[in-house]
Write an enzyme that holds these catalytic residues in place. Sequence first.
Site, PDB file in Angstrom:
ATOM      1  N   ALA A 100      61.051 107.872  40.980  1.00 20.07           N
ATOM      2  CA  ALA A 100      62.446 107.829  41.396  1.00 20.07           C
ATOM      3  C   ALA A 100      62.687 108.792  42.551  1.00 20.07           C
ATOM      4  O   ALA A 100      63.598 108.608  43.344  1.00 20.07           O
ATOM      5  CB  ALA A 100      63.345 108.176  40.225  1.00 20.07           C
ATOM      6  N   LYS A 101      61.864 109.830  42.636  1.00 18.78           N
ATOM      7  CA  LYS A 101      62.074 110.844  43.661  1.00 18.78           C
ATOM      8  C   LYS A 101      61.404 110.465  44.980  1.00 18.78           C
ATOM      9  O   LYS A 101      61.466 111.191  45.945  1.00 18.78           O
ATOM     10  CB  LYS A 101      61.510 112.186  43.189  1.00 18.78           C
ATOM     11  CG  LYS A 101      62.007 112.604  41.823  1.00 18.78           C
ATOM     12  CD  LYS A 101      62.617 113.988  41.865  1.00 18.78           C
ATOM     13  CE  LYS A 101      62.921 114.527  40.494  1.00 18.78           C
ATOM     14  NZ  LYS A 101      64.238 114.254  40.029  1.00 18.78           N
ATOM     15  N   ARG A 102      60.701 109.320  44.974  1.00 19.66           N
ATOM     16  CA  ARG A 102      60.002 108.947  46.197  1.00 19.66           C
ATOM     17  C   ARG A 102      60.770 107.906  46.985  1.00 19.66           C
ATOM     18  O   ARG A 102      61.748 107.358  46.543  1.00 19.66           O
ATOM     19  CB  ARG A 102      58.612 108.439  45.834  1.00 19.66           C
ATOM     20  CG  ARG A 102      57.856 109.473  45.020  1.00 19.66           C
ATOM     21  CD  ARG A 102      56.399 109.362  45.149  1.00 19.66           C
ATOM     22  NE  ARG A 102      56.013 108.332  46.089  1.00 19.66           N
ATOM     23  CZ  ARG A 102      54.758 108.054  46.344  1.00 19.66           C
ATOM     24  NH1 ARG A 102      53.814 108.706  45.755  1.00 19.66           N
ATOM     25  NH2 ARG A 102      54.450 107.111  47.201  1.00 19.66           N
TER      26      ARG A 102
END
Length: 311
Positions: free
Chosen positions: A245-247
């Site tokens: 999700a953080k990428r």
Amino acid sequence: MSAARGRFAPSPTGDLHLGNARTALLAWLDARSQGGVFVLRMEDLDPQRSRPAAAVQILDDLKWLGLDWEEGPDLGGAFAPYEQSRRAEIYRVAVERLLDDGRAFRCSCSRADVARAAGAPHASEEGARYPGTCRAGPAQPGGPTAVRLRVDAGSVSFVDRVAGAQSFDVAAAGDFVMQRADGVAAYQLAVAVDDAAMGITRVVRGDDLLSSTPRQLLVYRALGLPPPEFAHVPLLVGADGQRLAKRGGALALGALRARGVRPERLVGWLAATAGVGDGQAAQPGELVAGFRIDRVVREPAVVTESALAEL
Ligand code: GLU
């Protein structure tokens, strides 16, 4: 015994990415392997963060993957509406009940007040335990107030069908928010109220929410509602160990679709990262026989660039 009812409850704050798709697939397989119903609920609770276009895209991406549901924003159903933005009245009634029963109280503290009173001037509210300032009544009456659940000392235990036996010291979180000062229901309240109202018996979701579960169990308890069973599945992580999700957008389903990736290929591969199937291209329905959520791989699955390139 009542029929199994599972659900997927995405927040339309951005694109569906590989990790969400994998969680949706596992939740769907869990419901279907029980002969159960699958429900789609759009968690567009926060008007500032939710995007209607993202909600439309998420439904389209899930259908492209080959998942289906009997009840949802597009289909309606016995427990409609299936969008949290349209359920404000249901949450309001639940909050009123908690207040009437003395299980919740109105609180005038800002985040900064909480951090200061907890003796941690720079801590975010998440990091600071609410010190109980307004338990006996709002410290600053007359202004806007949030509503907090009264949390007594003790621990909450439950058995997660993937993560195993869990026990959390709930007092560590302090009295947490049920309704924000702007009147919007908090996630912890809405998710428990909705899963109960929609008759959900099995919650399968990412293990980033494992530590939220004890708070949700307290909400069930305070409202006298029966909790579902929980299964928290490990997330997909990048080669750097970061949650997907953080990428960036390259792992969005939309980007994979645009690149020509076939849904059966993706389903077979996503399932294999959870230890399900043999990695060959598959329709979701081909993976139902013998599926058991308590057998999914318990370690985070690493997505490498080369695995992605082969899709
Ligand atoms: N809406 C939450 C999310 O997308 C999931 C809530 C849940 O599955 O309980 O992170």
